[in-house]
Design an enzyme around this catalytic site. Sequence first.
Site, PDB file in Angstrom:
ATOM      1  N   GLU A  94       2.024   1.884  -3.361  1.00  0.00           N
ATOM      2  CA  GLU A  94       0.939   2.440  -4.183  1.00  0.00           C
ATOM      3  C   GLU A  94       0.941   3.975  -4.081  1.00  0.00           C
ATOM      4  OE1 GLU A  94      -3.091   3.960  -3.470  1.00  0.00           O
ATOM      5  OE2 GLU A  94      -3.263   1.860  -2.834  1.00  0.00           O
TER       6      GLU A  94
ATOM      7  N   HIS B 237       0.821  -1.212   0.000  1.00  0.00           N
ATOM      8  CA  HIS B 237       0.000   0.000   0.000  1.00  0.00           C
ATOM      9  C   HIS B 237       0.857   1.265   0.000  1.00  0.00           C
ATOM     10  CE1 HIS B 237      -2.140   3.158   2.416  1.00  0.00           C
ATOM     11  NE2 HIS B 237      -2.976   3.016   1.423  1.00  0.00           N
TER      12      HIS B 237
END
Lengths: 444, 425
Positions: free
Chosen positions: A75, A72
């Site tokens: 990301e 994450h």
Amino acid sequence: MVMAKMVSAGLVLAGAKGNGGAEGAVTISQFGLPNGLDVVVIPDHRTPVVTHMIWYRAGAADEPRGKTGIAHFLEHLMFKGTKAHPEGEFSRTVAELGGEENAFTSSDYTAYFQRVAKEHLRTMMEFEADRMRGLVLTDAIVDPEREVVLEERRMRTDSVPVSQLGEAMTATAFVNHPYGAPIIGWKPEIEALNRADALAFYQRFYAPNNAILVVAGDVEPAEVKALAEDTYGKALPTPDLPLRMRAKEPQPVAARKVVLSDRRVEQPLLQRMYLAPSYATAKPGEAEALDVLAQAMGAQSTGRLNQRLVLERKLAVSASAWYAGTALDDHLFGIYAVPAQEVSLEQLEAALDEVLAEMAQGGFSDAELKRAKTRLVADAIYQRDSQSALARNFGAALTTGLTAAQVIEWPRLIERVSGEEVKEAFRWLEKKRSVTGYLTGTAS
Amino acid sequence: MTAKTIVATSAPARATSARKVVSPRGVEAWLVEDHANPLVAVQFAFTGGSSQDPQGKPGVAYLMSGMLDEGAGPYDSIAFHQRLEDLAIDLNFDAGRDYFTGTLKTLTQYRDEAFELLRLSLHEPRFEPEAMLRVKAQALSELRHEANEPNAIARNAFAAAGFPDHPYGLPQKGTLETVPQITRDDLEAYRAKAFARAELKIAVVGDIDERVLAEELDRVFADLPSRGELALVEHRVVRGGEKRNIDLPIPQSVIVFGLPGLARNDKDYVPAVVMNHILGGGSFTSRLWTEVREKRGLAYSVYSSLSPFKHGPILAGATSTKNERAYESISVITAEIKALSRDDVSADELEKAKKYLTGSYALRFDTSTKIARELLQAQLDDLGMDYFKHRNEEIAAVEARDIARVAKRLLDTKRMLIVIVGQPV
């Protein structure tokens, strides 16, 4: 940037002939590039807009031990810039072209998308292909972004007791598999994530032969193919791509209970999660039966749980169920109930177990089954109205071990589920496979 | 100086194919026919919303939105829901500050049944005691859940501080005290005063032609009373110049800030849209996003938006920052608002904002539901059916001096209302 956690909803898609009544199905094209990139094109010519998505077969469950949150965090960092397009140039270009963009991370995948007028598709593909291999990170970029992620965690989890309970239950439901860790990561591990961690994950997983390009909208497959060859086609594949071998989850033997007491809680609630097969791990028909079961049991007003617990026995103000079957490994089936005033969670749980036993024993009526299937199939037809919803469904399926054909076939398989198969699915809802969660205002 | 921007002024094709359909008995709707998929989406709104809740009883409109599908005509609550589910019809109601809205989505093959269920819900809702009790219990459970939910607390506190002694200041879902007191008579009285043809706008998109729609419009809406009896709602300018702290033991402070906004029909509204985009609008390039998130890592989310409420428009925004840095976030946001009111925007920044706003317009029209929403909003805002054709030209015509004028008009930080929920230090 959005972090998507899988809840409810199976692979809702495509239109079969059936009691939903829609003829025909979604027409898609699928092909591969020599460097291993898979491509799916979903034409929809009603509006001159395209949805362009790149999906990586890499999510939170693929993180190295001790590095929860890196999928994450990466990301977020993917928006920072490359050698060719430094310092947020991609986002500035998207905005200037009147596009929307975002990204999301799940346990099994990470996806990036833009929605733009169709004439800008090539530009998006050029930028996205560049970012597949060309990310540049410095500590000056990484450090403030780590603070952003910690704020995101504070906002979504640390300030929200019901999210904290969900996190604790998931961590308990999986005793060994990485699905047990929160997608955003555990706080002490997020705090320690650095530039080298992000680049290591990036270099390991971000490659054309580990990605799926999904383009939906006002475009023809041949056009996408030519553009993809020109852009993504130039990216070199990673020769020794690691297999997605995660720690194995044993079959559970002990029912577990998690209690979160917080003085902020004024409305208690009851949750349960069962370890259940996913579409990727189930035997043919099993996952579809679990979807029908979740719908027949958990539909908002007409589901059996609502009938018994809310309408008849008045022990709850709401009760529902979900099945998160879009996953590469065994995943979860869940139940959620909010007690009526003056009803204890123990009382509600006892009643829930009675209703579950009744359903496991007697199954569902033909009318209940038909109603559940009609809704699932109709939702698939409703989704055909949205190019971005279609793109998401294909992307999620293909990154969790399914084929496009399975997605298209799904409504037909749902219609084929028998009452006996739904009853049979109760074998996954044994208490020993479960975690029960209590959210309370005071210690109980 | 004229705008030198070369913008995508092309209009969204599906919306510009909208036609006005008038039923034999005079009910009007805007229709976009689209036979690609076998479904129909309907959206409609009655003027009123929660600002028409009776004195001392906030939450009536909201409760109504949960009661209309709890049995109607020949169907009790269970039968009504089963009918909807058996036919996979989506029927939902909602209450905003200014409007009570409804949405209907159906497969073509159940269109007839869907319109009939909608008719029953509007004309013959049962409001049975058992269902009332149950839906009220659900509303109360939501209120208890929100009692310590920082965003809900901030939202309610902002409304109360900004609109004292005004319907906008009251919690839309009511309170733990008022919800139990709402009666069937309250719902009937609300229905009688707000569900009227003069207050109604309708948008329809999908697999239905003009002739069939005209019949359905008559069936569902023609028998409503022609006029409602809405209470007069006083116009207010949101009250600011204040900072309110609400203590809540959470690691992060939720910050909501706001200023007076502009009515939708204000001549400066379009420049204000461009200005807000530059300040805190919806892309990863706004000034607030850059300063609060990108440069300083203070928050995951930060934004501002225009809400042109009919009786007190606002420009409001929000963010969440760990308690230790909450005041730093407020300083950064305030400084950005000040800078925008003081200094002209550069030609480059203006051009980029206009390009985004014009280029992204088509993205609002790629599903039937989204098109229906735009068709409905244009009617509520009285923009005319031509609006979809010239909207991008209006944006493209905005100049730097328009931004400067509207920024001076709106961005006066002395008038800001700030609500902080958490434990900022």
